[in-house]
Write a protein that holds these residues in place. Structure first.
Motif: not given
Length: 510
Positions: A390-395, A422-425
């Motif tokens: 799970v990623s909380d990064a703002i995309v 790299s965030t999407f992966l």
């Protein structure tokens, strides 16, 4: 003479070298290299009006979406992902161009006969991937305009998807609630009888043609607002249409129809790298589940078509697996904007909602500057290559352009898109520092944990759909980390933070 001990050591060394050479690298995520056949396929599955809380993997308790959940559980589930707009046409524009929609004054909800919004000279995602040797296609909802004005629906329609980078296109021109209600393949209406030509107008009806107002007895679904023009399959639509009877779609078969086209595309192109933009119509109105799904959700047609879409996605992924390409396919799943219940028809979406919360605890919805307007489900899945998490990064969906271009190693022009591959992966937790969101040509700023909405003139509630618009005559400032549902406006309590974000917002707009 070599003794037994020496032989044993040589054998052990040999076996260790073999083991090193056979090391499993399936978990190592890297850019594609080598011939075009070794490049991973890329599939974008884009749902229509699906809310942040409409999936069981995103917290829904009243509906089960096991196939989409399988992508979420086997990939990266993003919790701070944004469509660029709270309405469909602008979001689709940004997804394909890498440009914020508010930069193009025409990037608003288009009529079904609007001219093409994307310029054939403009950089697009399919053009970038074509440079890397990808075969490209769109199947499903387009809603980005066609032609150059005054379209002749009885001849090849240009420019369209094929002129902005797609090798193949099988689409509906706009949305399911707008005319013309026909499929268009590579610029040509499918199944058209030239002796029964299509005429379309968004200004006035054709003489003698029934409408929802003149012939309500013909309706199988009652309109609430706006959808009171031509009737097709008992459904009142936006806009007027005459002719083309043999080419008209059957609404209840649309999901199956697009699925079959997507499956056939995979089978045709499985031996070459392909990019498929699979733009589904659910759960946009009119919600017309196939009889297999009618009544299954207990929440009326809106819930039923979400179940239908989940099944379609499961069948599509199964096709990738059966054709031997699932492990070489990056799947990106999202929605074009937030949820809406009554969006023009009386279909029990409000009455049968029960305890389900399509907003997932957020505020607002479709058409809104509040979070539920643009924060949407977003999942990346690549079997064996993306580590689940799970990623909380703002995309933002606008970032797919730069990210995928970098991924396949092609150069693109500078746009609003940022390279977050790299965030999407799942290899990085870092996302955007800031993202600008939009609703009905009004913009706001998400920066870190904060959301700042400038003052605007207009109604605080869209009365037709019963959704808060986020419009106020005063500045609004919310700390989304502490106040996810945006109940506490901190603009007066945090004047320095407000000033900081206003200055940043104005600079970003420039």
């Amino acid at each position: 003479m070599i003794n037994f001990k020496t032989n044993y050591l040589l054998l052990l060394t040999f076996l260790m070298l073999i083991n090193l050479g056979c090391k499993d690298s399936s978990k190592d995520v890297a850019k594609p290299t080598g011939t075009t056949k070794e490049k991973p396929n890329i599939v974008v599955i884009y749902m229509d009006d699906l809310g942040y809380g409409d999936l069981s993997s995103y917290g829904a308790t009243e509906i089960e979406t096991p196939n989409i959940d399988a992508l979420a559980n086997g990939g990266v589930k993003f919790t701070n992902a944004y469509a660029t707009s709270a309405t469909c046409t602008p979001s689709r524009y940004a997804l394909l161009t890498g440009e914020y929609p508010w930069r193009n004054e025409r990037a608003r909800i288009l009529a079904g006969d609007a001219p093409l919004l994307i310029s054939p000279q403009q950089q697009t995602l399919p053009k970038l991937l074509s440079k890397a040797g990808y075969q490209t296609a769109i199947i499903g909802k387009w809603h980005l305009g066609l032609g150059e004005g005054d379209v002749n629906w009885n001849d090849t329609i240009k420019p369209g998807p094929n002129e902005v980078g797609f090798d193949e296109s099988y689409i509906m021109a706009a949305t399911q609630d707008r005319v013309p209600t026909v499929y268009i393949e590579n610029g040509n209406v499918v199944g058209l009888d030239k002796n029964d030509p299509i005429q379309v107008s968004y200004k006035k009806n054709f003489e003698g043609e029934p409408t929802a107002k003149s012939n309500p007895e013909m309706l199988t679904l009652k309109w609430h607002h706006g959808h009171n023009n031509s009737i097709v399959n008992g459904m009142p639509r936006i806009g007027f249409m005459k002719g083309g009877e043999a080419a008209k779609w059957k609404d209840i078969d649309m999901a199956d129809h697009f699925l079959q086209k997507a499956q056939a595309y995979v089978k045709r192109h499985k031996k070459e790298p392909f990019f498929l933009y699979y733009a589904m119509q659910q759960p946009h109105v009119p919600r017309t589940p196939h009889p297999r799904f009618a009544g299954k959700s207990g929440m009326g047609p809106r819930g039923d078509v979400i179940l239908e879409a989940d099944w379609c996605i499961g069948e599509f992924v199964k096709t990738l697996e059966d054709e031997g390409v699932l492990e070489n396919t990056l799947i990106i799943f999202s929605s074009d904007n937030g949820p809406v219940l009554n969006d023009g028809y009386y279909d029990d979406a409000v009455e049968k909602l029960g305890d389900h919360d399509p907003k997932g605890g957020l505020r607002g919805g479709k058409y809104s500057l509040f979070e539920a307007g643009t924060r949407v489900p977003f999942i990346t899945y690549w079997k064996g290559k993306i580590t689940p998490g799970v990623s909380d990064a703002i995309v933002s969906q606008v970032d797919l352009s730069a990210s995928l271009a970098d991924f396949v190693e092609v150069e693109g022009n500078k746009t609003d898109s940022q390279n977050l591959m790299s965030t999407f992966l799942g290899k990085s937790k870092k996302g955007r520092d800031h993202v600008i969101i939009e609703a009905n040509s009004r913009t706001a700023l998400r920066s870190g944990d904060w959301l700042m909405i400038p003052p605007y003139k207009g109604n605080a509630v869209n009365q037709n759909v019963g959704i808060e618009t986020g419009i106020s005559s005063e500045y609004q400032l919310y700390n989304l980390k502490d106040d996810r549902s945006q109940q506490n406006n901190l603009a007066e309590e945090e004047p320095s933070k407000l000033e900081e974000l206003v200055n940043l917002y104005e600079n970003l707009l420039k």
